[in-house]
Design a protein around this motif. Structure first.
Motif, PDB file in Angstrom:
ATOM      1  N   ALA A   1      13.142 -28.782  21.932  1.00  0.00           N
ATOM      2  CA  ALA A   1      14.559 -29.107  21.738  1.00  0.00           C
ATOM      3  C   ALA A   1      15.431 -27.979  22.288  1.00  0.00           C
TER       4      ALA A   1
ATOM      5  N   ILE B   1      12.903 -16.970  17.444  1.00  0.00           N
ATOM      6  CA  ILE B   1      13.992 -17.775  16.881  1.00  0.00           C
ATOM      7  C   ILE B   1      13.421 -18.819  15.914  1.00  0.00           C
TER       8      ILE B   1
ATOM      9  N   MET C   1      14.695 -18.964  28.494  1.00  0.00           N
ATOM     10  CA  MET C   1      14.311 -18.070  27.396  1.00  0.00           C
ATOM     11  C   MET C   1      12.809 -17.778  27.427  1.00  0.00           C
TER      12      MET C   1
ATOM     13  N   TYR D   1      19.161 -21.896  27.837  1.00  0.00           N
ATOM     14  CA  TYR D   1      17.971 -21.624  27.016  1.00  0.00           C
ATOM     15  C   TYR D   1      16.667 -21.945  27.747  1.00  0.00           C
TER      16      TYR D   1
ATOM     17  N   MET E   1      24.853 -28.924  23.832  1.00  0.00           N
ATOM     18  CA  MET E   1      24.086 -27.708  23.542  1.00  0.00           C
ATOM     19  C   MET E   1      23.721 -27.032  24.870  1.00  0.00           C
TER      20      MET E   1
HETATM   21  C1  HEC Z   1      27.608 -25.273  21.987  1.00  0.00           C
HETATM   22  C2  HEC Z   1      27.071 -25.586  20.697  1.00  0.00           C
HETATM   23  C3  HEC Z   1      25.607 -25.376  20.421  1.00  0.00           C
HETATM   24  C4  HEC Z   1      24.892 -24.204  20.508  1.00  0.00           C
HETATM   25  C5  HEC Z   1      25.367 -22.844  20.951  1.00  0.00           C
HETATM   26  C6  HEC Z   1      23.564 -24.505  20.047  1.00  0.00           C
HETATM   27  N1  HEC Z   1      23.468 -25.828  19.705  1.00  0.00           N
HETATM   28 FE1  HEC Z   1      21.822 -26.780  18.982  1.00  0.00          FE
HETATM   29  N2  HEC Z   1      22.816 -28.545  18.989  1.00  0.00           N
HETATM   30  C7  HEC Z   1      24.165 -28.696  19.241  1.00  0.00           C
HETATM   31  C8  HEC Z   1      24.533 -30.080  19.024  1.00  0.00           C
HETATM   32  C9  HEC Z   1      25.911 -30.677  19.186  1.00  0.00           C
HETATM   33  C10 HEC Z   1      23.359 -30.761  18.622  1.00  0.00           C
HETATM   34  C11 HEC Z   1      23.213 -32.222  18.234  1.00  0.00           C
HETATM   35  C12 HEC Z   1      23.137 -33.067  19.460  1.00  0.00           C
HETATM   36  C13 HEC Z   1      23.022 -34.519  19.138  1.00  0.00           C
HETATM   37  O1  HEC Z   1      22.952 -34.900  17.976  1.00  0.00           O
HETATM   38  O2  HEC Z   1      23.038 -35.308  20.102  1.00  0.00           O
HETATM   39  C14 HEC Z   1      22.289 -29.749  18.630  1.00  0.00           C
HETATM   40  C15 HEC Z   1      20.968 -30.029  18.319  1.00  0.00           C
HETATM   41  C16 HEC Z   1      19.998 -29.063  18.116  1.00  0.00           C
HETATM   42  C17 HEC Z   1      18.643 -29.335  17.712  1.00  0.00           C
HETATM   43  C18 HEC Z   1      18.060 -30.719  17.462  1.00  0.00           C
HETATM   44  C19 HEC Z   1      18.120 -31.028  15.997  1.00  0.00           C
HETATM   45  C20 HEC Z   1      18.253 -32.486  15.664  1.00  0.00           C
HETATM   46  O3  HEC Z   1      17.976 -32.844  14.512  1.00  0.00           O
HETATM   47  O4  HEC Z   1      18.682 -33.252  16.532  1.00  0.00           O
HETATM   48  C21 HEC Z   1      18.009 -28.123  17.551  1.00  0.00           C
HETATM   49  C22 HEC Z   1      16.577 -27.876  17.096  1.00  0.00           C
HETATM   50  C23 HEC Z   1      18.963 -27.108  17.897  1.00  0.00           C
HETATM   51  N3  HEC Z   1      20.160 -27.706  18.245  1.00  0.00           N
HETATM   52  C24 HEC Z   1      18.723 -25.753  17.832  1.00  0.00           C
HETATM   53  C25 HEC Z   1      19.583 -24.784  18.349  1.00  0.00           C
HETATM   54  C26 HEC Z   1      19.263 -23.385  18.442  1.00  0.00           C
HETATM   55  C27 HEC Z   1      18.006 -22.745  17.904  1.00  0.00           C
HETATM   56  C28 HEC Z   1      20.314 -22.784  19.073  1.00  0.00           C
HETATM   57  C29 HEC Z   1      20.418 -21.347  19.515  1.00  0.00           C
HETATM   58  C30 HEC Z   1      19.337 -20.914  20.371  1.00  0.00           C
HETATM   59  C31 HEC Z   1      21.306 -23.805  19.343  1.00  0.00           C
HETATM   60  N4  HEC Z   1      20.838 -25.000  18.884  1.00  0.00           N
HETATM   61  C32 HEC Z   1      22.536 -23.570  19.947  1.00  0.00           C
HETATM   62  C33 HEC Z   1      25.036 -27.711  19.657  1.00  0.00           C
HETATM   63  C34 HEC Z   1      24.696 -26.387  19.908  1.00  0.00           C
END
Ligand code: HEC
Ligand code: HEC
Length: 300
Positions: free
Chosen positions: A100, A132, A124, A121, A116
């Motif tokens: 993810a 992490i 990474m 990433y 996201m």
């Molecule tokens: C710019 C904002 C942003 C950042 C920065 C970000 N995320 Fe996300 N992330 C999101 C969003 C919005 C979603 C949900 C997307 C969706 O539902 O379609 C998501 C979804 C996820 C998911 C999937 C979980 C699920 O139940 O769908 C994971 C795991 C995750 N992020 C981990 C991380 C991690 C670890 C980091 C840092 C390394 C990170 N994210 C940084 C915005 C971000």
């Protein structure tokens, strides 16, 4: 051969030692993960639950719900990434979480870039992404149901991550590039999007990306290329570091969110030096950015 008590004790001692070493290794991994999350990676900037006024809700770290909206077709809610088994990612395997983060695909087949910053990433290192995940396993589970995200722009998964080791910190520019690109996703905010919703690579770091934080609340990102007139080329190293960690410009102007200044404040002096060294090497782009009325009024 007869087993003696001494031999059994020796075996037990050896077992304890390797167990102890493994625990020390786990702890080192968790510590690295915590540094990354409190510092340059700042996942909580999107994934912490926020109140109406944008402040973080205490006790809801990584519990999700932050609304990311962009008129180009993004209506997303950051996910709950605490180990809660029902509403978080407690039942996911390490590999599923890593996929993810670095490839933007969830086990149930959703794609999460944009918003996201998965392209960042994707670079990474295996060590850092494992750190992490190890740290995420230790944060308190919070039960928090998050609304479903909706997109009308195409989303895109990233190719399998290579997981190459990070450059050596002794190579300041290369390591700074790793922090800026793979960890802190600086350019994902500081680069405008094309009408198709992908970062405009001809304007890397040139700013002018509009972030919608709410009705009537938009902020414009700054030009962080070394262009002397419209970027940060004439700033001293300390000027740049102060902007990154203290949210203040050399002329005393304050800087608006959502740049995660408080997280960047936790970065080590070496990591900040590396970031600045790298920023000096990116191509300067002449792009004058106008701050929005909100920025000028709320962060004078
Ligand atoms: C710019 C904002 C942003 C950042 C920065 C970000 N995320 Fe996300 N992330 C999101 C969003 C919005 C979603 C949900 C997307 C969706 O539902 O379609 C998501 C979804 C996820 C998911 C999937 C979980 C699920 O139940 O769908 C994971 C795991 C995750 N992020 C981990 C991380 C991690 C670890 C980091 C840092 C390394 C990170 N994210 C940084 C915005 C971000
Ligand atoms: C989540 C989005 C986001 C991320 C990630 C981000 N920034 Fe920013 N940054 C902004 C915004 C928005 C501003 C403009 C704030 C203002 O003018 O009020 C800004 C301003 C700046 C400034 C001040 C420049 C100027 O001319 O005023 C510098 C320097 C900067 N960012 C560097 C960085 C670096 C380096 C990183 C990565 C380590 C980074 N930013 C990551 C959103 C972001």
């Amino acid at each position: 051969m007869k087993t003696t008590v001494a031999m059994l004790l020796a075996v037990a001692a050896a077992g304890m030692m390797s167990g102890g070493q493994a625990m020390a290794q786990d702890q080192a991994l968790i510590d690295r993960g915590k540094y990354l999350m409190d510092g340059p990676v700042a996942c909580g900037n999107c994934h912490n639950t926020r109140a109406q006024d944008m402040s973080f809700v205490p006790g809801k770290e990584f519990a999700g719900g932050f609304h990311l909206f962009d008129p180009i077709g993004i209506d997303a809610y950051a996910a709950n990434i605490t180990p809660d088994p029902d509403t978080g990612i407690g039942t996911w395997t390490d590999e599923e979480i890593i996929t993810a983060i670095r490839e933007g695909k969830t086990p149930d087949g959703r794609i999460i870039f944009p918003p996201m910053p998965v392209p960042s990433y994707n670079g990474m290192s295996d060590d850092d992404v494992k750190a992490i995940v190890a740290y995420l396993r230790t944060v308190p589970a919070v039960h928090n149901e998050v609304p479903e995200s909706k997109y009308t722009i195409p989303q895109q998964a990233m190719p399998p991550a290579k997981g190459a080791p990070a450059p050596s910190p002794s190579d300041k520019v290369a390591y700074g590039g790793y922090i800026v690109n793979a960890l802190a996703h600086c350019f994902e905010c500081h680069t405008p999007f094309t009408p198709e919703g992908m970062p405009d690579m001809t304007k890397l770091g040139a700013g002018g990306f509009e972030i919608v934080l709410g009705p009537d609340v938009t902020v414009m990102t700054a030009n962080i290329t070394p262009h002397p007139g419209t970027g940060i080329g004439s700033w001293s190293d300390d000027d740049i570091k102060k902007a990154i960690t203290d949210a203040v410009r050399p002329d005393g102007t304050k800087l608006a969110p959502p740049m995660p200044y408080a997280n960047f404040h936790n970065m080590t002096a070496e990591d900040l030096d590396a970031v600045v060294a790298y920023l000096r090497t990116v191509p300067p782009i002449d792009n004058k950015v106008e701050r929005t009325e909100f920025q000028k009024k709320a962060f004078p």
